[in-house]
Design a protein around this motif. Structure first.
Motif, short mmCIF file in Angstrom:
data_model
loop_
_atom_site.label_atom_id
_atom_site.label_comp_id
_atom_site.label_asym_id
_atom_site.label_seq_id
_atom_site.Cartn_x
_atom_site.Cartn_y
_atom_site.Cartn_z
N GLU A 275 0.83 -1.20 0.00
CA GLU A 275 0.00 0.00 0.00
C GLU A 275 0.86 1.25 0.00
OE1 GLU A 275 -3.31 0.08 -0.39
OE2 GLU A 275 -3.18 -2.09 -0.62
N GLY A 276 2.05 1.18 0.61
CA GLY A 276 2.94 2.33 0.65
C GLY A 276 3.43 2.78 -0.71
N GLN A 277 3.33 1.91 -1.72
CA GLN A 277 3.73 2.29 -3.08
C GLN A 277 2.76 3.27 -3.72
OE1 GLN A 277 4.03 -1.48 -5.14
NE2 GLN A 277 6.08 -1.89 -4.36
N LYS A 278 1.56 3.36 -3.18
CA LYS A 278 0.56 4.21 -3.82
C LYS A 278 -0.11 5.20 -2.87
CE LYS A 278 -2.75 0.39 -3.39
NZ LYS A 278 -3.56 -0.61 -4.10
N MET A 279 0.15 5.08 -1.58
CA MET A 279 -0.49 5.95 -0.58
C MET A 279 0.39 7.15 -0.24
SD MET A 279 -2.17 3.62 2.41
CE MET A 279 -3.83 2.95 2.27
N SER A 280 -0.26 8.18 0.25
CA SER A 280 0.48 9.27 0.88
C SER A 280 0.98 8.80 2.24
CB SER A 280 -0.42 10.49 1.07
OG SER A 280 -1.45 10.21 2.02
N LEU A 281 1.95 9.51 2.79
CA LEU A 281 2.44 9.16 4.12
C LEU A 281 1.32 9.22 5.15
CD1 LEU A 281 4.65 8.53 6.20
CD2 LEU A 281 5.19 10.99 6.25
N GLU A 282 0.48 10.24 5.05
CA GLU A 282 -0.62 10.40 6.01
C GLU A 282 -1.56 9.19 5.96
OE1 GLU A 282 1.11 14.34 5.18
OE2 GLU A 282 0.40 12.70 3.90
N SER A 283 -1.89 8.75 4.76
CA SER A 283 -2.81 7.61 4.62
C SER A 283 -2.17 6.32 5.12
CB SER A 283 -3.22 7.45 3.15
OG SER A 283 -3.97 8.56 2.72
N LEU A 284 -0.88 6.16 4.85
CA LEU A 284 -0.20 4.96 5.31
C LEU A 284 -0.11 4.93 6.84
CD1 LEU A 284 1.25 2.38 4.31
CD2 LEU A 284 3.38 3.60 4.68
N LEU A 285 0.12 6.08 7.43
CA LEU A 285 0.16 6.14 8.90
C LEU A 285 -1.20 5.77 9.49
CD1 LEU A 285 2.30 9.35 9.43
CD2 LEU A 285 2.97 7.00 9.97
N GLU A 286 -2.28 6.20 8.85
CA GLU A 286 -3.61 5.83 9.33
C GLU A 286 -3.83 4.33 9.23
OE1 GLU A 286 -6.15 7.40 10.83
OE2 GLU A 286 -4.82 9.13 11.04
N LEU A 287 -3.41 3.74 8.11
CA LEU A 287 -3.56 2.29 7.95
C LEU A 287 -2.70 1.55 8.98
CD1 LEU A 287 -4.69 -0.14 6.40
CD2 LEU A 287 -2.80 0.10 4.77
N SER A 288 -1.50 2.06 9.21
CA SER A 288 -0.62 1.44 10.20
C SER A 288 -1.23 1.52 11.60
CB SER A 288 0.74 2.14 10.20
OG SER A 288 1.35 2.07 8.93
N ALA A 289 -1.83 2.66 11.93
CA ALA A 289 -2.46 2.82 13.24
C ALA A 289 -3.64 1.87 13.42
CB ALA A 289 -2.92 4.27 13.42
N ALA A 290 -4.34 1.58 12.32
CA ALA A 290 -5.46 0.64 12.39
C ALA A 290 -4.98 -0.80 12.52
CB ALA A 290 -6.33 0.79 11.15
N MET A 291 -3.87 -1.13 11.86
CA MET A 291 -3.36 -2.51 11.89
C MET A 291 -2.62 -2.83 13.19
SD MET A 291 -1.84 -3.42 8.14
CE MET A 291 -2.90 -3.95 6.79
N GLN A 292 -1.91 -1.86 13.73
CA GLN A 292 -1.01 -2.14 14.85
C GLN A 292 -1.72 -2.74 16.07
OE1 GLN A 292 1.97 -2.93 15.16
NE2 GLN A 292 3.21 -1.10 15.54
N PRO A 293 -2.92 -2.27 16.45
CA PRO A 293 -3.59 -2.89 17.60
C PRO A 293 -3.90 -4.38 17.37
CG PRO A 293 -4.55 -0.75 17.14
CD PRO A 293 -3.65 -1.06 15.99
#
Length: 267
Positions: free
Chosen positions: A223-241
């Motif tokens: 996903e990082g190949q096509k997302m902005s940093l902000e969007s990737l951080l949001e996805l990471s925050a959702a996955m990490q828990p």
């Protein structure tokens, strides 16, 4: 050898897929190969016991890409009207990059010989690449008067950069294994006899990690190949828990504190 177009085996959480048409240097444009590879990806995605895949070729070549005999005879995806050919590509060989891209576990290409045209692109679809010193890579479509029809124009620049991708695609010339290493197309070059042992060693280092964390990490890299940093951080925050609340995370912490290997189950 079996007539199955792609062989599959598994040991120690590592699946090995072997393109199995050595007398034709393992073309991947035939529908039987397309169907088998997409089937194998679906099996791996559903099998939490599989943590990494090694992809290689039987015989002397990794993959010759498109079936030249079928091109000459206008068979398979190369036959029919322009509209039929377009649909043939979409329902045929283009299913491979889509399937491999969405494979949830890391894939290591063990490139044992020539990776030509779509065969070069197949190696590029994988997350990691190790090559025998006899391997060569060629984005050679232009030499046949055609274009990369399987995603090579998207894959190659991401592996070697725009200028080197242009050189490979515009000349169609082959790149040897050591040049591929210098350009970042592969991460390691070894002798042919060492190739599969080296691939298994790398696969083993991957497979010893918690499987859910591996799959989520691969998803983030994709996903990082096509997302902005902000969007990737949001996805990471959702996955990490999800990772923090897994049994494997607790086991990893315990193993770290006790200075022992972790015993991971995917839970």
């Amino acid at each position: 050898m079996s007539q199955q177009p792609v062989l599959s085996s598994k040991a120690d959480h590592i699946a090995t897929w072997t393109l199995n048409l050595p007398e034709q240097r393992n073309p991947i444009s035939d529908q039987t190969v397309v169907d088998r590879l997409t089937e194998l990806v679906a099996e791996v995605n559903a099998d939490m016991d599989t943590r990494v895949v090694i992809l290689t070729g039987a015989g002397k070549g990794f993959s010759s890409g498109g079936n030249i005999k079928h091109m000459v005879e206008r068979e398979g995806i190369f036959g029919g009207t322009p509209i039929q050919q377009r649909n043939g590509y979409r329902s045929g060989i283009q299913r491979i990059p889509l399937a491999v891209y969405h494979c949830e576990v890391p894939i290591i290409a063990a490139v044992n010989g020539a990776a030509i045209g779509a065969g070069c692109d197949l190696a590029l679809m994988c997350d990691m690449r190790i090559a025998a010193d006899t391997a060569v890579f060629a984005e050679s479509f232009v030499k046949l008067g055609i274009i990369p029809g399987d995603g090579g124009a998207w894959l190659l620049p991401r592996a070697v950069g725009n200028a080197r991708a242009a050189e490979m695609a515009f000349t169609g010339d082959a790149v040897d294994a050591h040049t591929a290493l210098e350009w970042g197309l592969v991460s390691k070059v070894v002798t042919p006899d060492e190739l599969m042992a080296e691939a298994r060693e790398l696969a083993g280092r991957v497979a010893k990690n918690p499987p859910q964390a591996l799959r989520m990490t691969k998803k983030l890299l994709r996903e990082g190949q096509k997302m902005s940093l902000e969007s990737l951080l949001e996805l990471s925050a959702a996955m990490q828990p999800l990772a923090h609340h897994s049994n494997d995370h607790r086991e990893a912490l315990a193993a770290f504190m006790e200075k022992r290997p972790g015993r991971f189950t995917g839970d």
